[in-house]
Motif scaffolding. Sequence first.
Motif, mmCIF file in Angstrom:
data_model
loop_
_atom_site.group_PDB
_atom_site.id
_atom_site.type_symbol
_atom_site.label_atom_id
_atom_site.label_comp_id
_atom_site.label_asym_id
_atom_site.label_seq_id
_atom_site.Cartn_x
_atom_site.Cartn_y
_atom_site.Cartn_z
ATOM 1 N N HIS A 70 0.838 -1.203 0.000
ATOM 2 C CA HIS A 70 0.000 0.000 0.000
ATOM 3 C C HIS A 70 0.869 1.248 0.000
ATOM 4 O O HIS A 70 2.029 1.202 0.374
ATOM 5 N N MET A 77 -5.208 5.662 1.386
ATOM 6 C CA MET A 77 -4.163 4.773 0.888
ATOM 7 C C MET A 77 -4.670 3.942 -0.261
ATOM 8 O O MET A 77 -5.855 3.730 -0.430
ATOM 9 N N HIS A 99 3.766 0.941 2.680
ATOM 10 C CA HIS A 99 3.707 -0.013 3.782
ATOM 11 C C HIS A 99 3.096 -1.313 3.285
ATOM 12 O O HIS A 99 2.506 -1.352 2.211
ATOM 13 N N MET A 101 0.182 -3.843 4.093
ATOM 14 C CA MET A 101 -1.052 -3.891 4.872
ATOM 15 C C MET A 101 -1.427 -5.360 5.020
ATOM 16 O O MET A 101 -1.487 -6.081 4.023
HETATM 17 CU CU LIG Z 1 -2.655 0.375 3.902
#
Ligand SMILES: [Cu+2]
Length: 145
Positions: A70, A77, A99, A101
Amino acid sequence: MFRKFLAGALLLALTGLAGAGEGVRIYHAWIRLLPADLPAAGYFVLENQTDHTVTLTGVSASAFGGAMLHQSAEGTMRHVHSIKVPAGEQLRVAPGGYHIMFMPPHEPLQPGDRVPVTLEFADGSTRSADFLVKGPAAVGWSESK
Ligand SMILES: [Cu+2]
């Protein structure tokens, strides 16, 4: 004759292993747990020590129901399908930007746990690293919880 066969098999094995995962270093890998049903997020630094661009295309983690790349931007996001890392450069997957997720874990996780996560590259190779689980208050990498 057998020696020659062995050498050939070894060469084949080595060639099979050479991919983006080779020459890619992953460190400062950690996961932040969040309270309630909020999804956990994963962060790491990827260093491309090869002489060519490597393209990260996905992630997987058997401890979780699923995992995806993400990117946070302007309070929201989105799912990212690939991230290119030029030769010799570092990709910092850190709070506020890219990141991982995670879907809910199969078993509850606790700060201090280490969870294997596999990064997948465009050439089909993969690279796994143990991610250190931290609590909701964690803001960045450190060996402590
Ligand atoms: Cu995310």
